[in-house]
Scaffold this motif. Structure first.
Motif, PDB file in Angstrom:
ATOM      1  N   SER A  45       0.802  -1.224   0.000  1.00  0.00           N
ATOM      2  CA  SER A  45       0.000   0.000   0.000  1.00  0.00           C
ATOM      3  C   SER A  45       0.837   1.278   0.000  1.00  0.00           C
ATOM      4  CB  SER A  45      -0.945   0.019   1.214  1.00  0.00           C
ATOM      5  OG  SER A  45      -0.209  -0.066   2.411  1.00  0.00           O
ATOM      6  N   VAL A  46       2.159   1.158   0.092  1.00  0.00           N
ATOM      7  CA  VAL A  46       3.038   2.330   0.082  1.00  0.00           C
ATOM      8  C   VAL A  46       4.149   2.119  -0.946  1.00  0.00           C
ATOM      9  CG1 VAL A  46       4.529   3.843   1.415  1.00  0.00           C
ATOM     10  CG2 VAL A  46       2.582   2.734   2.530  1.00  0.00           C
ATOM     11  N   THR A  47       4.246   3.041  -1.885  1.00  0.00           N
ATOM     12  CA  THR A  47       5.295   2.990  -2.906  1.00  0.00           C
ATOM     13  C   THR A  47       6.193   4.206  -2.741  1.00  0.00           C
ATOM     14  OG1 THR A  47       3.717   1.944  -4.424  1.00  0.00           O
ATOM     15  CG2 THR A  47       5.778   2.757  -5.361  1.00  0.00           C
ATOM     16  N   TYR A  48       7.476   3.959  -2.623  1.00  0.00           N
ATOM     17  CA  TYR A  48       8.426   5.040  -2.343  1.00  0.00           C
ATOM     18  C   TYR A  48       9.256   5.383  -3.573  1.00  0.00           C
ATOM     19  CZ  TYR A  48      12.587   7.395  -0.631  1.00  0.00           C
ATOM     20  OH  TYR A  48      13.611   8.277  -0.465  1.00  0.00           O
ATOM     21  N   TYR A  49       9.422   6.683  -3.816  1.00  0.00           N
ATOM     22  CA  TYR A  49      10.268   7.172  -4.901  1.00  0.00           C
ATOM     23  C   TYR A  49      11.216   8.242  -4.346  1.00  0.00           C
ATOM     24  CZ  TYR A  49       6.660   5.237  -8.026  1.00  0.00           C
ATOM     25  OH  TYR A  49       5.764   4.420  -8.678  1.00  0.00           O
ATOM     26  N   GLN A  50      12.450   8.198  -4.781  1.00  0.00           N
ATOM     27  CA  GLN A  50      13.399   9.252  -4.426  1.00  0.00           C
ATOM     28  C   GLN A  50      13.676  10.102  -5.658  1.00  0.00           C
ATOM     29  OE1 GLN A  50      17.166   7.985  -2.815  1.00  0.00           O
ATOM     30  NE2 GLN A  50      17.902  10.075  -2.488  1.00  0.00           N
ATOM     31  N   ILE A  51      13.443  11.399  -5.540  1.00  0.00           N
ATOM     32  CA  ILE A  51      13.753  12.350  -6.609  1.00  0.00           C
ATOM     33  C   ILE A  51      14.783  13.323  -6.042  1.00  0.00           C
ATOM     34  CG2 ILE A  51      12.829  13.980  -8.293  1.00  0.00           C
ATOM     35  CD1 ILE A  51      10.082  12.852  -7.823  1.00  0.00           C
ATOM     36  N   PRO A  52      16.078  13.049  -6.200  1.00  0.00           N
ATOM     37  CA  PRO A  52      17.111  13.870  -5.575  1.00  0.00           C
ATOM     38  C   PRO A  52      17.026  15.351  -5.936  1.00  0.00           C
ATOM     39  CG  PRO A  52      18.046  11.838  -6.435  1.00  0.00           C
ATOM     40  CD  PRO A  52      16.646  11.928  -6.957  1.00  0.00           C
ATOM     41  N   HIS A  58      12.456  17.267 -13.396  1.00  0.00           N
ATOM     42  CA  HIS A  58      12.313  15.992 -12.700  1.00  0.00           C
ATOM     43  C   HIS A  58      10.909  15.802 -12.117  1.00  0.00           C
ATOM     44  CE1 HIS A  58      16.737  16.320 -12.888  1.00  0.00           C
ATOM     45  NE2 HIS A  58      16.681  15.017 -12.980  1.00  0.00           N
ATOM     46  N   ILE A  59      10.326  16.872 -11.605  1.00  0.00           N
ATOM     47  CA  ILE A  59       8.948  16.769 -11.109  1.00  0.00           C
ATOM     48  C   ILE A  59       8.006  16.453 -12.265  1.00  0.00           C
ATOM     49  CG2 ILE A  59       7.022  18.034 -10.070  1.00  0.00           C
ATOM     50  CD1 ILE A  59       9.112  19.595  -8.435  1.00  0.00           C
ATOM     51  N   GLU A  61       8.685  14.952 -15.119  1.00  0.00           N
ATOM     52  CA  GLU A  61       8.891  13.582 -15.583  1.00  0.00           C
ATOM     53  C   GLU A  61       8.252  12.579 -14.631  1.00  0.00           C
ATOM     54  OE1 GLU A  61      13.134  14.192 -18.000  1.00  0.00           O
ATOM     55  OE2 GLU A  61      13.122  13.329 -15.979  1.00  0.00           O
ATOM     56  N   PHE A  62       8.343  12.852 -13.337  1.00  0.00           N
ATOM     57  CA  PHE A  62       7.760  11.942 -12.356  1.00  0.00           C
ATOM     58  C   PHE A  62       6.233  11.911 -12.476  1.00  0.00           C
ATOM     59  CE2 PHE A  62       5.861  11.349  -8.110  1.00  0.00           C
ATOM     60  CZ  PHE A  62       6.255  10.041  -7.884  1.00  0.00           C
ATOM     61  N   VAL A  63       5.621  13.078 -12.599  1.00  0.00           N
ATOM     62  CA  VAL A  63       4.161  13.135 -12.715  1.00  0.00           C
ATOM     63  C   VAL A  63       3.708  12.478 -14.023  1.00  0.00           C
ATOM     64  CG1 VAL A  63       2.162  14.686 -12.914  1.00  0.00           C
ATOM     65  CG2 VAL A  63       3.943  15.160 -11.218  1.00  0.00           C
ATOM     66  N   GLN A  64       4.471  12.668 -15.093  1.00  0.00           N
ATOM     67  CA  GLN A  64       4.151  12.004 -16.355  1.00  0.00           C
ATOM     68  C   GLN A  64       4.223  10.485 -16.199  1.00  0.00           C
ATOM     69  OE1 GLN A  64       6.706  13.531 -19.431  1.00  0.00           O
ATOM     70  NE2 GLN A  64       5.789  15.569 -19.389  1.00  0.00           N
ATOM     71  N   GLN A  65       5.196  10.015 -15.425  1.00  0.00           N
ATOM     72  CA  GLN A  65       5.327   8.579 -15.157  1.00  0.00           C
ATOM     73  C   GLN A  65       4.079   8.060 -14.434  1.00  0.00           C
ATOM     74  OE1 GLN A  65       8.790   7.632 -12.805  1.00  0.00           O
ATOM     75  NE2 GLN A  65       8.037   5.610 -12.255  1.00  0.00           N
ATOM     76  N   LEU A  66       3.611   8.815 -13.443  1.00  0.00           N
ATOM     77  CA  LEU A  66       2.390   8.416 -12.738  1.00  0.00           C
ATOM     78  C   LEU A  66       1.189   8.412 -13.682  1.00  0.00           C
ATOM     79  CD1 LEU A  66       2.679  10.336  -9.325  1.00  0.00           C
ATOM     80  CD2 LEU A  66       3.347   7.986  -9.835  1.00  0.00           C
ATOM     81  N   ALA A  67       1.119   9.412 -14.553  1.00  0.00           N
ATOM     82  CA  ALA A  67       0.004   9.500 -15.492  1.00  0.00           C
ATOM     83  C   ALA A  67      -0.022   8.282 -16.418  1.00  0.00           C
ATOM     84  CB  ALA A  67       0.102  10.783 -16.308  1.00  0.00           C
ATOM     85  N   LYS A  68       1.144   7.855 -16.883  1.00  0.00           N
ATOM     86  CA  LYS A  68       1.237   6.685 -17.759  1.00  0.00           C
ATOM     87  C   LYS A  68       0.790   5.413 -17.041  1.00  0.00           C
ATOM     88  CE  LYS A  68       4.897   8.510 -20.743  1.00  0.00           C
ATOM     89  NZ  LYS A  68       6.330   8.400 -21.127  1.00  0.00           N
ATOM     90  N   GLN A  69       0.949   5.402 -15.708  1.00  0.00           N
ATOM     91  CA  GLN A  69       0.519   4.250 -14.915  1.00  0.00           C
ATOM     92  C   GLN A  69      -0.974   4.309 -14.611  1.00  0.00           C
ATOM     93  OE1 GLN A  69       2.998   4.352 -11.411  1.00  0.00           O
ATOM     94  NE2 GLN A  69       4.894   4.039 -12.555  1.00  0.00           N
ATOM     95  N   ASN A 111      10.734  26.618  -0.010  1.00  0.00           N
ATOM     96  CA  ASN A 111       9.419  26.934   0.564  1.00  0.00           C
ATOM     97  C   ASN A 111       8.391  27.434  -0.440  1.00  0.00           C
ATOM     98  OD1 ASN A 111      10.484  26.282   3.060  1.00  0.00           O
ATOM     99  ND2 ASN A 111      10.970  28.388   3.604  1.00  0.00           N
ATOM    100  N   SER A 112       8.834  27.991  -1.556  1.00  0.00           N
ATOM    101  CA  SER A 112       7.896  28.580  -2.513  1.00  0.00           C
ATOM    102  C   SER A 112       7.942  27.905  -3.879  1.00  0.00           C
ATOM    103  CB  SER A 112       8.201  30.081  -2.699  1.00  0.00           C
ATOM    104  OG  SER A 112       8.370  30.740  -1.476  1.00  0.00           O
ATOM    105  N   ILE A 113       9.144  27.830  -4.461  1.00  0.00           N
ATOM    106  CA  ILE A 113       9.255  27.378  -5.845  1.00  0.00           C
ATOM    107  C   ILE A 113       8.949  25.891  -5.983  1.00  0.00           C
ATOM    108  CG2 ILE A 113      10.826  27.102  -7.798  1.00  0.00           C
ATOM    109  CD1 ILE A 113      12.261  29.667  -6.813  1.00  0.00           C
ATOM    110  N   THR A 114       9.533  25.051  -5.125  1.00  0.00           N
ATOM    111  CA  THR A 114       9.297  23.610  -5.243  1.00  0.00           C
ATOM    112  C   THR A 114       7.815  23.249  -5.120  1.00  0.00           C
ATOM    113  OG1 THR A 114      11.529  23.009  -4.526  1.00  0.00           O
ATOM    114  CG2 THR A 114       9.814  21.344  -4.257  1.00  0.00           C
ATOM    115  N   PRO A 115       7.087  23.736  -4.103  1.00  0.00           N
ATOM    116  CA  PRO A 115       5.646  23.427  -4.042  1.00  0.00           C
ATOM    117  C   PRO A 115       4.882  23.943  -5.257  1.00  0.00           C
ATOM    118  CG  PRO A 115       6.406  24.268  -1.931  1.00  0.00           C
ATOM    119  CD  PRO A 115       7.517  24.491  -2.904  1.00  0.00           C
TER     120      PRO A 115
END
Length: 241
Positions: A45-52, A58-59, A61-69, A111-115
């Protein structure tokens, strides 16, 4: 079908507590962090991903990966935050002369840009049946509540975060309909972020990550979803913008 929840900042105390809370409630949790999440166990029930590097590329690409799934998110909590860095001698400013460019870049970057970048990409995979997106903010980011001054970079970066969330809520409502965005002040939580500042906090106001996670999830279920954006604290009280 289980609800899918994304927690960004899995290596932090609040992030880890939220993952456990959501998992125990029967949700599928997608956990993301930049640093390795120590003591973390990947389960059914928990899937872990590390995005250094959590930058736009990178964000995205990660969201696109989730969308493809075929992932569709019912809830997102972005827990990333930055207040001090001993190694780089970055501390909350006490006076104007303490302001420096490197510290401001660090504050706004985390605090601002990443979110904001997460909000940019997540609009494509949140549920149209009803989704909630939360960013951990801070009461000191309230412009109207600022009577003490100081902490220039942290205050300004959290105020900027609040504006990003408030503005994004207008577009999310138009594009996704049944969506609610929330800025959440967790209070002073016993994590690394608050360690140097805990000595002046009374014991009953120093919260555990577990308490903070429970409070957040409880209050989210009670908010008026017709109001597309909220700014609340750990007790469910409204914080003024």
């Amino acid at each position: 079908m289980k609800n899918k929840v994304l927690v960004v900042g899995a290596s932090g105390g609040i992030g880890a507590a939220l993952i456990e809370q959501y998992r125990s409630m029967g949700n599928d949790v997608i956990a993301v962090s930049r640093a390795p999440a120590s003591g973390f166990e990947q389960t059914d029930s928990v899937t872990y991903y590390q995005i250094p590097t959590q930058d736009d590329k990178h964000i995205g690409e990660f969201v696109q990966q989730l969308a493809k799934q075929g992932v569709v998110l019912s809830a997102v909590v972005i827990t990333t935050g930055f207040l001090h860095n001993e190694e780089n001698a970055i501390h909350p400013e006490k006076r104007l002369e303490d302001i420096n460019e490197a510290a401001l870049s660090a504050y706004f970057g985390t605090n601002s840009i990443t979110p904001a970048l997460w909000l940019k990409h997540l609009v494509n995979i949140v549920s149209k049946e009803g989704s909630t997106l939360v960013c951990l903010s801070a009461r000191v980011g309230s412009i109207s509540d600022n009577g003490l001054g100081g902490w220039y970079g942290y205050r300004a970066s959290k105020a900027a975060l609040n504006m990003f969330v408030k503005t994004a809520s207008v577009e999310y409502k138009r594009r996704v309909k049944n969506t609610m965005l929330v800025c959440y002040h967790p209070g002073t939580v016993d994590t690394g972020l608050s360690k140097p500042f805990q000595k002046n906090v009374v014991a009953k106001k120093l919260f555990t990550p577990e308490f903070t996670a429970k409070q957040l999830i409880t209050h989210l279920s009670q908010l008026d979803r017709e109001q597309v954006c909220h700014f609340i604290d750990w007790n469910g009280e409204v914080v003024t913008w």
